[in-house]
Design a protein around this motif. Structure first.
Motif, mmCIF file in Angstrom:
data_model
loop_
_atom_site.group_PDB
_atom_site.id
_atom_site.type_symbol
_atom_site.label_atom_id
_atom_site.label_comp_id
_atom_site.label_asym_id
_atom_site.label_seq_id
_atom_site.Cartn_x
_atom_site.Cartn_y
_atom_site.Cartn_z
ATOM 1 N N ALA A 56 70.786 56.171 95.207
ATOM 2 C CA ALA A 56 70.704 55.561 93.926
ATOM 3 C C ALA A 56 69.246 55.553 93.556
ATOM 4 N N ALA A 57 68.416 56.415 93.877
ATOM 5 C CA ALA A 57 67.023 56.325 93.696
ATOM 6 C C ALA A 57 66.720 56.206 92.195
ATOM 7 N N THR A 58 65.626 55.268 91.888
ATOM 8 C CA THR A 58 65.020 54.936 90.728
ATOM 9 C C THR A 58 63.832 56.048 90.280
ATOM 10 N N GLU A 59 64.011 56.207 88.783
ATOM 11 C CA GLU A 59 63.073 57.415 88.643
ATOM 12 C C GLU A 59 62.474 56.982 87.317
ATOM 13 N N PHE A 60 61.093 57.312 86.760
ATOM 14 C CA PHE A 60 60.827 56.936 85.597
ATOM 15 C C PHE A 60 59.652 58.106 85.306
ATOM 16 N N SER A 61 59.788 58.407 84.012
ATOM 17 C CA SER A 61 58.922 59.539 83.446
ATOM 18 C C SER A 61 58.606 58.946 81.941
ATOM 19 N N ALA A 62 57.239 59.440 81.501
ATOM 20 C CA ALA A 62 56.621 58.867 80.345
ATOM 21 C C ALA A 62 57.614 59.012 79.079
ATOM 22 N N THR A 63 58.244 60.304 79.133
ATOM 23 C CA THR A 63 59.110 60.958 78.011
ATOM 24 C C THR A 63 60.235 59.797 77.802
ATOM 25 N N GLU A 64 60.407 59.029 78.829
ATOM 26 C CA GLU A 64 61.526 57.795 78.669
ATOM 27 C C GLU A 64 61.094 56.591 78.105
ATOM 28 N N ILE A 65 59.870 56.447 77.624
ATOM 29 C CA ILE A 65 59.347 55.220 77.078
ATOM 30 C C ILE A 65 60.130 54.819 75.744
ATOM 31 N N PRO A 66 60.210 55.891 74.945
ATOM 32 C CA PRO A 66 60.893 55.330 73.786
ATOM 33 C C PRO A 66 62.272 54.872 74.171
ATOM 34 N N ALA A 67 63.067 55.234 75.094
ATOM 35 C CA ALA A 67 64.206 54.776 75.430
ATOM 36 C C ALA A 67 64.099 53.246 75.616
ATOM 37 N N TYR A 68 63.199 52.960 76.679
ATOM 38 C CA TYR A 68 62.986 51.793 77.248
ATOM 39 C C TYR A 68 62.573 50.678 76.043
ATOM 40 N N LEU A 69 61.968 51.239 74.986
ATOM 41 C CA LEU A 69 61.645 50.477 73.813
ATOM 42 C C LEU A 69 62.757 49.993 73.108
ATOM 43 N N LEU A 70 63.924 51.193 73.087
ATOM 44 C CA LEU A 70 65.088 50.905 72.524
ATOM 45 C C LEU A 70 66.060 49.826 72.958
ATOM 46 N N LEU A 71 65.842 49.934 74.647
ATOM 47 C CA LEU A 71 66.532 48.997 75.371
ATOM 48 C C LEU A 71 66.069 47.635 75.306
ATOM 49 N N GLY A 72 64.699 47.376 75.170
ATOM 50 C CA GLY A 72 64.269 46.278 74.885
ATOM 51 C C GLY A 72 64.708 45.614 73.425
ATOM 52 N N LEU A 73 64.447 46.343 72.423
ATOM 53 C CA LEU A 73 64.803 46.012 71.209
ATOM 54 C C LEU A 73 66.484 45.498 71.131
ATOM 55 N N LEU A 74 67.285 46.320 71.808
ATOM 56 C CA LEU A 74 68.596 45.702 71.786
ATOM 57 C C LEU A 74 68.896 44.630 72.640
ATOM 58 N N ALA A 75 68.222 44.408 73.765
ATOM 59 C CA ALA A 75 68.212 43.319 74.743
ATOM 60 C C ALA A 75 67.709 41.976 73.683
ATOM 61 N N GLY A 76 66.689 42.297 73.079
ATOM 62 C CA GLY A 76 66.294 41.173 72.191
ATOM 63 C C GLY A 76 67.220 40.458 71.275
ATOM 64 N N TRP A 77 67.833 41.466 70.442
ATOM 65 C CA TRP A 77 68.623 41.255 69.518
ATOM 66 C C TRP A 77 69.805 40.442 70.019
ATOM 67 N N LEU A 78 70.386 41.290 70.952
ATOM 68 C CA LEU A 78 71.736 40.778 71.859
ATOM 69 C C LEU A 78 71.508 39.406 72.478
ATOM 70 N N GLY A 79 70.376 39.300 72.985
ATOM 71 C CA GLY A 79 69.843 37.987 73.757
ATOM 72 C C GLY A 79 69.934 36.963 72.861
ATOM 73 N N THR A 80 69.345 37.169 71.510
ATOM 74 C CA THR A 80 69.196 36.080 70.319
ATOM 75 C C THR A 80 70.557 35.780 70.096
ATOM 76 N N ASN A 81 71.476 36.644 69.794
ATOM 77 C CA ASN A 81 72.904 36.378 69.331
ATOM 78 C C ASN A 81 73.664 35.733 70.580
ATOM 79 N N PHE A 82 73.250 36.002 71.625
ATOM 80 C CA PHE A 82 73.932 35.373 72.864
ATOM 81 C C PHE A 82 73.424 33.913 72.931
ATOM 82 N N ASN A 83 72.348 33.403 72.671
ATOM 83 C CA ASN A 83 71.831 31.972 72.669
ATOM 84 C C ASN A 83 72.434 31.239 71.557
ATOM 85 N N ARG A 84 72.645 32.041 70.221
ATOM 86 C CA ARG A 84 73.258 31.475 69.338
ATOM 87 C C ARG A 84 74.711 31.161 69.402
#
Length: 912
Positions: free
Chosen positions: A251-279
């Motif tokens: 289960a090797a980890t990989e990372f490429s620069a083309t996936e940066i937008p996907a990680y930005l999307l992941l951060g946005l979703l995690a921030g929004w869902l984490g806020t609703n989780f706290n609420r």
């Protein structure tokens, strides 16, 4: 007894090794019988020993919690699998196990409820939280039962609580300064987190980032050592926290620069869902609180709902310990990951809101792994594993608001440098989004719900604005320059001091002599009959009375001194020791020292806090314990109507010449008022009113009450008054009560009870309460002014205390002689104010309301005559800001009524 025994042990060792043998051993220091003890008594050695002990015990506790919860969970799955009705079995196990855990916590250590992080933060802020061995074992057993019963909570939060409790207990046994004791507790928390995640760096970062907000060497040293030892013990005995770290070959980890937008999307979703989780966490806590049941019942409900929810899911979801590993490996489809996210999200809110012992760290990582797996699969990522691990850090950062700790935890568990950039992107974006949508820490809000107000301590020198005058000892024991060395030696034998200032006949400092100066006179070729000046140190280092303590601390450290004389010019006026500086720092950290106010009016010796959920606060100063229950009943009635909190205060007057912070009060003297406060707290729970209590020492009770009003932002003060005239003349309330009426910034309600309540020496509390509940006939004079409306606002909740109350509103028009032929008829009197008051009160109460207009030359006589005619039991006066207030303070209206009226009188005065 453990604290006293620990102090006695260490102090005894120090005394024997450093004092007794140094004086009496005939072998000299080289053959010192306890010379091996001295290196162990050094502060640095003790600190290393303490940190290692904390890490060792915290690691063992984490391993015990891990295997205990796993063992109970495996039995739950086995019983449910073999049961003909698995759903019923899961629900029954959840209800019984959670009820037992709740009973254990509520019965033995209520502080063990919840995750434990808020309790540690409150302790570090010097709050009234108990961290001891009882908290340790109750937290361990309660968390084992909770997790073993199926609640979807984590064990890492409890390990932080356990580590901090172990450190707090050890710090009681080993005498240290309050500042270092605070660092020790933070080190214990770091060791607990490090042992829970096998991540020592993350444990230290969490202590710095969330708990202390301090990166000094004093913080990092003990925390690093304790976290390292705790992680080593946990990994050696408990194994890897993340088994996939051993199988990354498939289960090797990989990372490429083309996936940066996907990680930005992941951060946005995690921030929004984490806020609703706290609420959702806060909403769940509020929902359980509205049930008005105890902790065992709330946890039983959570256990039953969790069992039912798991029964509706496939059987592989019954044991959620596999979730994180399977999701990280990518062995499950994104649909399964989405179901796992939704189910775990809801079930965690159900479990945590009940107050069950368990944390949010573990659930946050599982939710993050689920979210990362879904996002990675939907964007077509080459390695879903990388997205799952990045999602763990992102969701953790959004919930706990500690992005650096989140990155360190996942990196240390996975041990893969390919994760650094994805983790940083996801965690940083998630943190920024969450903090933007809902600023503030979840743990600070949980503290507020528990009644602790979070205060940010500025990073400043605590001694910067204090001077020698604020902490010095006076008068000082001294030796005269004309005394002999033999006199000095005899003085040392009779005293525990190791040094004395030497002064001349005018009190000017001329030198300082220490015990070593007069111990061996033969070696110094001195005769015992010689004057002290022959052996003393002339012109010693001294400070002036207005020198800052920060400068004094530097001198003590620079020259390795234990004390410094304090001078006013050349005259000796005091002495400052290292202990004085430690004591000043401790009091400043605890908020008990204000140099701008040398004579502090209030010093708290007992304090409890309820939830800060009210819209306003009502202060009830308690003086007379007999009438106090009735006064509290009035306060609870008004608080329930206003959705307010009740602040109970008892002030012990010390007189002008005693210092509050140096006065000991016998526990037996506090027992009656504490019992009263406990009954008030229980009554508050029944009435759904938060109740805070406090006992203070003060030189001037009125000043203390005024300070509490300002500090606690009081909106209404209810004062009791027996109606006795303090002295002949215009002032009738006495100095203290008159000062409160004159200076209190908030609204004031003064209650004078009927005289019949105090005529009997055998009057009991329930008789007073019964008397206030029997006030059926009320008389309310109205004459305009802003406080008439305030009196009418306070009246409805008071009338609800009685079953069949009747109210008579009266308006007295002064300056009209009833015997004069020009006296108008009642129908001709201007009664607009009376009519408006009657309509207003009639709309807000169900009691009988009547109105009477009277023309009379004397307001007091008219009110008394009407009260006698109607047989009124209580009179409510709304003092006008101009006229009636002045009369209430200095005039004749309340005085005359108090002299001639035997019923209850209530005077209302609006805020200034």
């Amino acid at each position: 007894m453990g604290t006293i025994g620990g102090h006695c042990f260490w102090l005894g060792i120090r005394f024997v090794s450093n004092t007794w043998y140094s004086r009496h051993s005939p072998f000299g220091d080289r053959w010192h019988p306890l010379r091996w003890v001295r290196p162990l008594m050094r502060p640095k050695t003790l600190a290393l020993f303490e940190a290692c002990t904390i890490g060792l015990v915290s690691g063992l506790a984490a391993v015990l919690l891990k295997w205990g919860a796993a063992w109970m969970g495996s039995y739950r799955i086995a019983i449910a699998t073999q049961s003909p009705v698995p759903a019923l079995a899961l629900m029954a196990i959840g209800v019984v196990g959670c009820w037992l855990a709740g009973w254990l916590v509520q019965r033995f250590s209520p502080e063990a409820a919840g995750s434990g992080i808020p309790q540690v933060k409150a302790k570090l802020a010097f709050g009234p939280i108990t961290l001891d061995w009882k908290s340790v074992w109750v937290k361990l057993l309660g968390t084992m039962l909770t997790l073993g019963s199926g609640l979807t909570l984590g064990r890492q939060g409890p390990t932080v609580h356990v580590g901090a409790s172990i450190a707090a207990q050890l710090s009681r046994w080993i005498p240290t300064s309050p500042a270092y004791r605070r660092q020790t507790i933070a080190a214990g928390a770091a060791a607990g987190l490090a042992a829970g995640f096998n991540a020592p760096i993350a444990g230290v970062l969490f202590a710095v980032e969330e708990l202390l907000h301090d990166v000094s060497g004093l913080t990092l040293g003990p925390a690093l050592l304790a976290a390292f030892v705790g992680a080593v013990v946990a990994r050696s005995l408990g194994g890897e926290i993340l088994p996939v770290a051993l199988n990354l070959s498939r289960a090797a980890t990989e990372f490429s620069a083309t996936e940066i937008p996907a990680y930005l999307l992941l951060g946005l979703l995690a921030g929004w869902l984490g806020t609703n989780f706290n609420r959702g966490v806060l909403a769940s806590l509020g929902a359980y609180r509205r049930l008005k049941v105890g902790l065992p019942e709330r946890m039983a409900i959570a256990g039953g709902l969790t069992g039912l929810g798991m029964a509706l899911l496939p059987s592989e979801f019954w044991n959620y310990s596999w979730l994180r590993e399977e999701l990280i490996l990518g062995d499950r489809s994104w649909q399964v990951a989405a179901i796992a996210f939704g189910a775990h999200f809801v079930l965690t809110l159900v479990a945590f809101g009940s107050g069950a012992p368990g944390g949010l760290f573990g659930p946050s990582l599982i939710l993050g792994a689920s979210l990362g797996s879904v996002v990675g699969a939907l964007v077509g990522a080459e390695s879903v594993t990388t997205f799952a691990l990045a999602g763990m850090g992102a969701f953790f950062a959004a919930v706990s608001r500690v992005p650096i700790t989140a990155i360190a935890i996942v990196f240390e568990m996975a041990a893969d440098f390919n994760l650094v950039l994805p983790l940083t992107i996801g965690s940083t974006v998630a943190y920024l989004v969450a903090d933007r949508l809902d600023p503030g820490s979840l743990y600070d809000r949980l503290l507020v719900l528990k009644g602790f107000e979070s205060e940010v301590t500025p990073d400043v020198d605590l001694l910067a604005d204090l001077t020698a005058k604020d902490v010095m000892h006076q008068p000082v024991e001294t030796l005269r320059a004309g005394q002999t060395l033999e006199d000095a030696r005899q003085t040392f034998l009779k005293s525990h001091h190791r040094g004395f200032p030497v002064v001349d006949d005018r009190g000017n400092l001329v030198g300082i002599v220490t015990q070593s100066d007069v111990t061996d006179l033969d070696a110094q070729e001195l005769s015992p009959t010689e004057p002290i000046s022959a052996a003393m140190t002339p012109q010693p280092i001294a400070v002036q009375i207005d020198d800052r303590l920060s400068d004094i601390r530097f001198l003590l450290s620079r020259y390795k001194l234990g004390r410094l004389p304090v001078l006013e010019g050349q005259r000796l006026v005091g002495i400052v020791t290292r202990s004085d500086l430690i004591r000043a720092e401790s009091r400043r950290l605890g908020g008990e020292f204000n140099p701008q106010q040398p004579r502090r009016p209030v010093y708290a010796i007992y304090k409890t806090r309820g939830p800060n959920t009210g819209r306003s606060r009502i202060l009830v100063p308690i003086g007379n314990l007999v009438a106090a229950p009735a006064l509290l009943r009035l306060a609870l009635a008004i608080a329930r109507d206003r959705q307010a909190e009740v602040e109970c205060l008892h002030v012990i007057s010390l007189g002008p010449n005693r210092s509050p912070d140096q006065t000991a009060i016998a526990p037996a003297l506090l027992a009656p008022i504490r019992q009263l406060f406990e009954r008030a707290t229980r009554a508050g729970r029944l009435w759904d009113v938060p109740v805070h209590t406090q006992i203070c020492l003060a030189r001037e009770p009125a000043e203390a009450i005024l300070e509490i009003m300002q500090r606690r932002r009081i909106d209404l003060a209810i004062l009791g008054w027996r109606g006795a005239i303090a002295r002949p003349g215009p002032q009738i309330f006495g100095d203290a009560l008159a000062k409160l009426l004159h200076d209190a910034p908030c609204e004031v309600m003064l209650v004078k009870w009927g005289d019949e309540l105090f005529h009997s020496k055998t009057i009991r509390n329930r008789d007073v309460v019964r008397a206030i509940l029997s006030l059926d006939r009320w008389l309310v004079p109205v004459g305009g002014g802003p406080n008439v409306e305030r009196a009418l606002d306070l009246l409805p909740p008071l009338l609800k205390l009685t079953k069949s109350a009747s109210v008579t509103l009266c308006q007295v028009l002064p300056g009209v002689d009833q015997q004069s032929p020009e006296t108008p008829e009642a129908d001709d009197l201007p009664t607009e104010v009376l009519d408006r008051a009657t309509q207003r009160l009639d709309r807000s109460v169900t009691s009988s309301v009547s109105a009477v207009a009277i023309a009379a030359p004397n307001i007091t006589d008219a009110i008394l005559n009407l009260a006698h005619t109607l047989d009124s039991q209580a009179i409510v006066l709304g003092a006008s800001r101009e006229g009636l207030l002045k009369q209430a303070l200095y005039g004749n209206l309340p005085a005359a009524i108090a002299r001639h009226y035997t019923g209850t009188i209530i005077v209302v005065r609006g805020p200034l």
